[in-house]
Scaffold this active site. Structure first.
Site, PDB file in Angstrom:
ATOM      1  N   GLN A 278       6.630 -10.078   8.070  1.00  0.00           N
ATOM      2  CA  GLN A 278       7.907  -9.765   7.431  1.00  0.00           C
ATOM      3  C   GLN A 278       8.611  -8.582   8.104  1.00  0.00           C
ATOM      4  O   GLN A 278       9.660  -8.141   7.647  1.00  0.00           O
ATOM      5  CB  GLN A 278       7.737  -9.514   5.940  1.00  0.00           C
ATOM      6  CG  GLN A 278       7.035  -8.218   5.557  1.00  0.00           C
ATOM      7  CD  GLN A 278       6.790  -8.123   4.064  1.00  0.00           C
ATOM      8  OE1 GLN A 278       6.034  -8.922   3.491  1.00  0.00           O
ATOM      9  NE2 GLN A 278       7.425  -7.163   3.418  1.00  0.00           N
TER      10      GLN A 278
ATOM     11  N   SER B 245       7.603   3.850  -0.710  1.00  0.00           N
ATOM     12  CA  SER B 245       6.594   4.319   0.246  1.00  0.00           C
ATOM     13  C   SER B 245       7.254   4.932   1.467  1.00  0.00           C
ATOM     14  O   SER B 245       6.683   5.818   2.110  1.00  0.00           O
ATOM     15  CB  SER B 245       5.697   3.151   0.673  1.00  0.00           C
ATOM     16  OG  SER B 245       4.991   2.638  -0.438  1.00  0.00           O
ATOM     17  N   ARG B 246       8.464   4.497   1.794  1.00  0.00           N
ATOM     18  CA  ARG B 246       9.162   5.024   2.969  1.00  0.00           C
ATOM     19  C   ARG B 246       9.749   6.415   2.732  1.00  0.00           C
ATOM     20  O   ARG B 246      10.188   7.058   3.694  1.00  0.00           O
ATOM     21  CB  ARG B 246      10.259   4.050   3.405  1.00  0.00           C
ATOM     22  CG  ARG B 246       9.725   2.786   4.086  1.00  0.00           C
ATOM     23  CD  ARG B 246      10.842   1.917   4.648  1.00  0.00           C
ATOM     24  NE  ARG B 246      10.325   0.858   5.502  1.00  0.00           N
ATOM     25  CZ  ARG B 246      10.044  -0.366   5.083  1.00  0.00           C
ATOM     26  NH1 ARG B 246      10.224  -0.676   3.816  1.00  0.00           N
ATOM     27  NH2 ARG B 246       9.580  -1.283   5.922  1.00  0.00           N
TER      28      ARG B 246
ATOM     29  N   GLY C  71       5.702   4.252  -8.866  1.00  0.00           N
ATOM     30  CA  GLY C  71       6.342   2.968  -9.117  1.00  0.00           C
ATOM     31  C   GLY C  71       5.314   1.850  -9.125  1.00  0.00           C
ATOM     32  O   GLY C  71       5.282   1.013 -10.045  1.00  0.00           O
ATOM     33  N   HIS C  72       4.449   1.820  -8.110  1.00  0.00           N
ATOM     34  CA  HIS C  72       3.372   0.835  -8.080  1.00  0.00           C
ATOM     35  C   HIS C  72       2.437   1.016  -9.283  1.00  0.00           C
ATOM     36  O   HIS C  72       1.994   0.040  -9.892  1.00  0.00           O
ATOM     37  CB  HIS C  72       2.536   0.998  -6.804  1.00  0.00           C
ATOM     38  CG  HIS C  72       3.274   0.738  -5.538  1.00  0.00           C
ATOM     39  ND1 HIS C  72       3.518   1.724  -4.611  1.00  0.00           N
ATOM     40  CD2 HIS C  72       3.833  -0.396  -5.038  1.00  0.00           C
ATOM     41  CE1 HIS C  72       4.161   1.208  -3.581  1.00  0.00           C
ATOM     42  NE2 HIS C  72       4.385  -0.066  -3.814  1.00  0.00           N
TER      43      HIS C  72
ATOM     44  N   GLY D 223       0.792  -1.218   0.000  1.00  0.00           N
ATOM     45  CA  GLY D 223       0.000   0.000   0.000  1.00  0.00           C
ATOM     46  C   GLY D 223       0.822   1.264   0.000  1.00  0.00           C
ATOM     47  O   GLY D 223       2.015   1.260  -0.253  1.00  0.00           O
ATOM     48  N   TYR D 224       0.144   2.370   0.284  1.00  0.00           N
ATOM     49  CA  TYR D 224       0.671   3.718   0.149  1.00  0.00           C
ATOM     50  C   TYR D 224       1.318   3.843  -1.242  1.00  0.00           C
ATOM     51  O   TYR D 224       2.510   4.127  -1.385  1.00  0.00           O
ATOM     52  CB  TYR D 224       1.658   4.082   1.262  1.00  0.00           C
ATOM     53  CG  TYR D 224       1.598   5.560   1.587  1.00  0.00           C
ATOM     54  CD1 TYR D 224       0.533   6.079   2.314  1.00  0.00           C
ATOM     55  CD2 TYR D 224       2.568   6.426   1.118  1.00  0.00           C
ATOM     56  CE1 TYR D 224       0.439   7.432   2.583  1.00  0.00           C
ATOM     57  CE2 TYR D 224       2.482   7.792   1.383  1.00  0.00           C
ATOM     58  CZ  TYR D 224       1.419   8.283   2.109  1.00  0.00           C
ATOM     59  OH  TYR D 224       1.327   9.629   2.355  1.00  0.00           O
TER      60      TYR D 224
END
Length: 281
Positions: A61, A186-187, A36-37, A31-32
């Site tokens: 994970q 996302s980070r 790229g996604h 998510g987020y």
């Protein structure tokens, strides 16, 4: 955008597609979503009749000191991006839906998980393999799409699919970068403005390694030294690892004689970022 929360409903929806002879692409994510996604979803849409995007922050994970609770989540935002890119529905289960209270079965992939992120994040790839195996069993996709930014993850998933005979094609997709070269993640949302500028040191160091390889340097020790030298010019950086490995089995190499993966993980402040590129020769 339809958001499905249960395994039963996802299987029911996909069962209808199967009866119609439609192909299904899967884009597994936590998510987020970012561009790229979005590129993965668009590729999946171009190659399949239907596309499922899984949005699941997989608790098994994450290590005990990692950012599970803080990991960014915004399903409404994800829904807009997924719909724009052509997804058919989002599969967004709760952890209790994926892992019953008595859950006790895990998937391990040995050897290939021992270096790079695997050596720094014990149990991480067991969690990845387990959840991806479950997604493959739930969705039963014809193709599944993974970004090359998570290079070790991609190699591990390919090996798992080969070893366990999953009937799915794994489709690698190129790293998508910001205009200044930072790999999308996302980070990245965790970075302050100062850290965001500092994070460019990752792509700058990889550019230096590309220059060395282009000029004929074959000794990995010398290339690694130059990468480290570049990263250490940034005061906010702290190297987690920098490695050059065989692009297929991820074993360390001393000279560049065949395709290699140059991969690194660097803390910028408290944010751990990864980046890489594959040198074909």
């Amino acid at each position: 955008m339809k958001v499905i929360k249960t395994i039963e409903e996802a299987r029911r929806e996909i069962g209808i597609w199967r009866k119609q002879g439609l192909t299904v692409g899967l884009v597994p994510t936590m998510g987020y979503l970012h561009n790229g996604h979005k590129s993965l979803i668009e590729k999946a849409k171009a190659e399949n009749d239907k596309v499922v995007v899984s949005v699941f922050v997989n608790p098994i994970q994450f290590g005990p000191t990692e950012d599970l609770d803080k990991y960014p989540r915004d399903i409404e935002r994800d829904s807009v991006i997924a719909e724009e890119a052509g997804a058919s529905f989002i599969f967004n289960p709760e952890p209790a839906e994926m892992y019953k209270s008595t859950f006790s079965t895990y998937v391990d992939c040995e050897g290939i998980t021992e270096g790079l992120c695997g050596s720094k994040r014990p149990g991480h790839f067991q969690g990845v393999c387990t959840v991806v195996s479950k997604l493959f069993n739930i969705i039963k996709p014809n193709r599944a799409y993974f970004g090359e930014k998570d290079a070790q993850q991609l190699a591990v998933i390919k090996r798992m699919v080969r070893d366990l005979n999953f009937d799915v094609e794994i489709v690698p997709c190129p790293i998508v970068r910001e205009e200044d070269g930072l790999a999308m993640s996302s980070r990245n949302v965790y970075l302050s403005q100062e850290e965001r500028r500092a994070a460019l040191i990752l792509s700058k160091s990889l550019t230096r390694s590309k220059e060395l390889l282009k000029n004929g340097e074959k000794e990995t020790k010398k290339i690694l030294e130059e990468i480290i030298k570049v990263i250490e010019t940034e005061s906010l950086s702290k190297i987690d690892y920098v490695e050059i490995v065989d692009s297929e089995d991820l074993a360390p190499v001393s000279t560049v004689e065949k395709p290699v993966l140059i991969a690194l993980a660097v803390f910028i402040g408290k944010v751990r970022l990864i980046d890489n590129f594959t040198f074909i020769g």
